[in-house]
Design a protein around this motif. Structure first.
Motif, PDB file in Angstrom:
ATOM      1  N   GLU A 151       4.713   1.503   1.437  1.00 52.65           N
ATOM      2  CA  GLU A 151       5.841   1.940   0.594  1.00 52.65           C
ATOM      3  C   GLU A 151       6.516   3.181   1.193  1.00 52.65           C
ATOM      4  O   GLU A 151       7.745   3.285   1.230  1.00 52.65           O
ATOM      5  CB  GLU A 151       5.330   2.265  -0.815  1.00 52.65           C
ATOM      6  CG  GLU A 151       4.784   1.065  -1.577  1.00 52.65           C
ATOM      7  CD  GLU A 151       5.883   0.207  -2.178  1.00 52.65           C
ATOM      8  OE1 GLU A 151       7.064   0.588  -2.052  1.00 52.65           O
ATOM      9  OE2 GLU A 151       5.563  -0.855  -2.752  1.00 52.65           O
ATOM     10  N   ARG A 152       5.688   4.102   1.662  1.00 47.07           N
ATOM     11  CA  ARG A 152       6.217   5.364   2.193  1.00 47.07           C
ATOM     12  C   ARG A 152       7.195   5.129   3.335  1.00 47.07           C
ATOM     13  O   ARG A 152       8.232   5.794   3.450  1.00 47.07           O
ATOM     14  CB  ARG A 152       5.046   6.237   2.638  1.00 47.07           C
ATOM     15  CG  ARG A 152       5.449   7.560   3.269  1.00 47.07           C
ATOM     16  CD  ARG A 152       4.227   8.280   3.798  1.00 47.07           C
ATOM     17  NE  ARG A 152       4.601   9.356   4.701  1.00 47.07           N
ATOM     18  CZ  ARG A 152       3.798   9.884   5.609  1.00 47.07           C
ATOM     19  NH1 ARG A 152       2.567   9.432   5.744  1.00 47.07           N
ATOM     20  NH2 ARG A 152       4.211  10.868   6.387  1.00 47.07           N
ATOM     21  N   SER A 164       0.845  -1.189   0.000  1.00 48.94           N
ATOM     22  CA  SER A 164       0.000   0.000   0.000  1.00 48.94           C
ATOM     23  C   SER A 164       0.883   1.243   0.000  1.00 48.94           C
ATOM     24  O   SER A 164       2.103   1.169   0.222  1.00 48.94           O
ATOM     25  CB  SER A 164      -0.899   0.014   1.235  1.00 48.94           C
ATOM     26  OG  SER A 164      -0.116   0.165   2.408  1.00 48.94           O
ATOM     27  N   ALA A 165       0.260   2.415  -0.247  1.00 46.47           N
ATOM     28  CA  ALA A 165       1.019   3.671  -0.308  1.00 46.47           C
ATOM     29  C   ALA A 165       1.764   3.925   0.999  1.00 46.47           C
ATOM     30  O   ALA A 165       2.931   4.339   1.003  1.00 46.47           O
ATOM     31  CB  ALA A 165       0.069   4.830  -0.619  1.00 46.47           C
TER      32      ALA A 165
END
Length: 610
Positions: free
Chosen positions: A447-448, A443-444
């Motif tokens: 990853e972040r 998910s974003a």
């Protein structure tokens, strides 16, 4: 002699042929002049424990109550029985208050209900001294006595001043009553009210007619709709929500779906609250969607269900709120759905206030006890009674855990994965993010924070997202994880996590059935025993219609005329004479004179038409 009189008043005035539980012992003790502390569950018949001895003794019974709605209800019911009763509280205008005061000073009352603020107002104690000299005071009843406890959920500082009653009127017996006092609160009641010499009467906290059910949230509205449609399509009930916004949204949604639903919370103006409360009390089949601002003093006996769409704050709160169902002794449901989000929200609420740390710790312990109840695989009735220090003889045979025992599974390895993931992500993320990491979802947010490189990324693919949600929820409930309020509810390890991570202990989880696997037919079969199918009986509908018409004529709630349990007995026994009608439980002499012929006519018309 007192016992004989007590039975005569019980039969002639209240229409009951026998006492329930400890009622007789309490009535006789207080009627003889003794002080008493009475712990009795909601619906157990507390009111009779002071109303009857007040009628047996010389003078006027003074009842201290913090509940304006209950005063109105109790006085309406007593007037129906032919008892001269009135109340004094802030809901009355000056002229009405003056009229009641004059009636009191003429000795024309058997019982006066009074708010603690009015009792402690300047000059009222001297008024009571005049009443005592002229006519006598039969007793002082202190209802909702747990309000004296600063650790209780309904603390009222005026209750601390009620020791003045014993100081000024040492010969007048006092009876303090409550439905929800754990041992520390009970001790505080005794200390604060000076009841060290009072006899204590502790009844069982069990409510065997209530079927307790707790489920995981899986589209809460859809779950609620299925519950209402299959089990309570025409019944009165209460739905509790945590926030005012959710109350209004849920009430509006139910109304769209065809239910007669009303909102109630402290943010509504007083007139709207009063109107909605009156409709709930006086009409049939109303569903009240409310915050905990609604319920104290609501004496409606035929509430067939209490539903919780959010977690209450404590076992005491849950017990008190669910106890508003089935006060007539007939089958009722206590239904609740909850999820991990509820736990985090409630802990944020408890930890975010200005209360002392000691109070916050206590409230957190109480919430943990409620979570333990939710996650328990044991009989719900047993779990509730154990919390209140009482033993239950065996499985109740009707709660969800007894009817559909849950499976358990060895969750030790899954717990270690979950705890490792919490630790390696920095103990600052919520369950949703942690589950994405365990399932290997990029998910974003994952990853972040570069969590795809962690050793725990993707190690939990053998469990589904739903199963991982259950794991995290039960780890929180078990005190192995806790929500860090400074990290916006992110989960962090507690000391309980260490032995699990080191391989020194194991943990077993309940395996909850998917909500969708419970068929509509199975849900429908679980509860409709409340009236054994009478909701479609033409005579039952005719009896209810007559009761509602009489109630509207007198502007009182229908149950003030007759409880559902009384109507049900009329339906089953079908009396044909006033003598037979007088043998029905709940039909005293005053009600027999007022309503006997009316209901006999309904029975006769039905018999002729059948």
């Amino acid at each position: 002699m007192a016992a004989l009189n007590a039975h005569a008043v019980l039969q002639d005035t209240f229409g009951y042929s026998a006492f329930r539980g400890q009622q007789q012992a309490i009535v006789e003790h207080v009627a003889a002049g003794g002080d008493a502390l009475v712990l009795m569950p909601t619906g157990g018949g507390k009111s009779l424990c002071y109303q009857l001895p007040a009628l047996l003794r010389e003078g006027i019974g003074i009842v201290v109550s913090p509940l304006i709605a209950l005063m109105q209800d109790q006085v309406d019911a007593l007037l129906q029985l032919g008892v001269r009763a009135a109340f004094l509280n802030s809901s009355l205008d000056a002229e009405t208050s003056r009229s009641i005061y004059q009636t009191l000073m003429r000795g024309e009352l058997d019982m006066l209900y009074i708010a603690p603020e009015r009792l402690m107002a300047p000059g009222f104690i001297s008024t009571l001294e005049q009443v005592q000299q002229r006519f006598g005071i039969a007793l002082f009843a202190i209802d909702e006595a747990h309000c004296v406890s600063q650790w209780g959920h309904d603390f009222r500082p005026e209750y601390r001043q009620l020791t003045v009653l014993h100081e000024q009127f040492p010969d007048v017996p006092r009876i303090a009553l409550t439905a929800t006092a754990d041992t520390p609160t009970r001790n505080e009641i005794v200390e604060r009210l000076g009841l060290e010499q009072a006899e204590q009467f502790v009844s069982s906290f069990d409510r065997p007619n209530i079927r307790y059910r707790v489920a995981l949230k899986d589209n809460a509205r859809k779950q609620l709709q299925a519950f209402l449609e299959t089990e309570h399509s025409n019944d009165a009930g209460i739905i509790y929500c945590l926030s005012r916004r959710k109350v209004e949204e849920t009430a509006a949604w139910l109304k769209e779906k065809g239910w007669d639903a009303l909102p109630y919370h402290a943010g509504l103006d007083a007139r709207t609250r009063q109107t909605n409360q009156q409709r709930f009390l006086r009409e049939e089949g109303i569903v009240m969607v409310a915050t905990v601002a609604f319920g104290m003093g609501i004496d409606k006996p035929n509430v067939r269900f209490v539903a919780h769409l959010d977690l209450p704050k404590s076992m005491e709160g849950y017990y008190q709120e669910t106890g508003r169902a089935g006060r007539d002794g007939l089958q009722a449901n206590a239904w609740m759905v909850y999820g991990l989000g509820d736990v985090v929200s409630m802990r944020q609420l408890l930890d975010g206030g200005d209360t002392p740390d000691e109070r916050k710790r206590l409230e957190r312990q109480k919430l943990d006890a409620l979570l333990g109840y939710c996650e328990s695989t044991a009989c719900r009735h047993q779990a509730i009674l154990r919390y209140f220090g009482e033993q239950h003889p065996g499985n109740c045979g009707q709660c969800d855990n007894c009817l559909n025992p849950v499976d358990t599974w060895d969750g030790t390895e899954a717990a270690r994965m979950a705890l490792s993931c919490v630790y390696r992500t920095g103990q600052r993320f919520g369950a949703g993010h942690l589950i994405d990491v365990l399932l290997g979802k990029s998910s974003a947010q994952v990853e972040r924070f570069n969590h795809t490189s962690l050793s725990t990324f993707g190690i939990g693919k053998q469990l589904s997202q739903t199963q991982w949600s259950s794991v995290f929820r039960q780890l929180v409930a078990g005190g192995v994880l806790e929500a860090d309020m400074e990290a916006y509810g992110g989960l962090k390890l507690t000391d309980e996590a260490r032995p699990l991570l080191r391989g020194e202990s194991e943990i077993w989880f309940r395996r909850d059935a998917e909500v969708s696997n419970i068929s509509k037919a199975e849900r429908a079969s679980r509860s409709k025993e409340a009236y054994a199918g009478v909701n479609d009986d033409p005579l039952w509908l005719a009896l209810k219609a007559k009761r509602l018409a009489l109630a509207r004529e007198q502007e009182v709630p229908p149950y003030v005329i007759f409880h559902d349990s009384t109507l049900l007995e009329i339906l089953n026994r079908r009396p044909t004479t006033l003598i037979e009608m007088g043998r029905i439980s709940g039909v005293g002499q005053a009600k027999l004179a007022h309503y006997g012929d009316e209901f006999l006519q309904v029975l006769e018309e039905h018999a002729n038409g059948a």
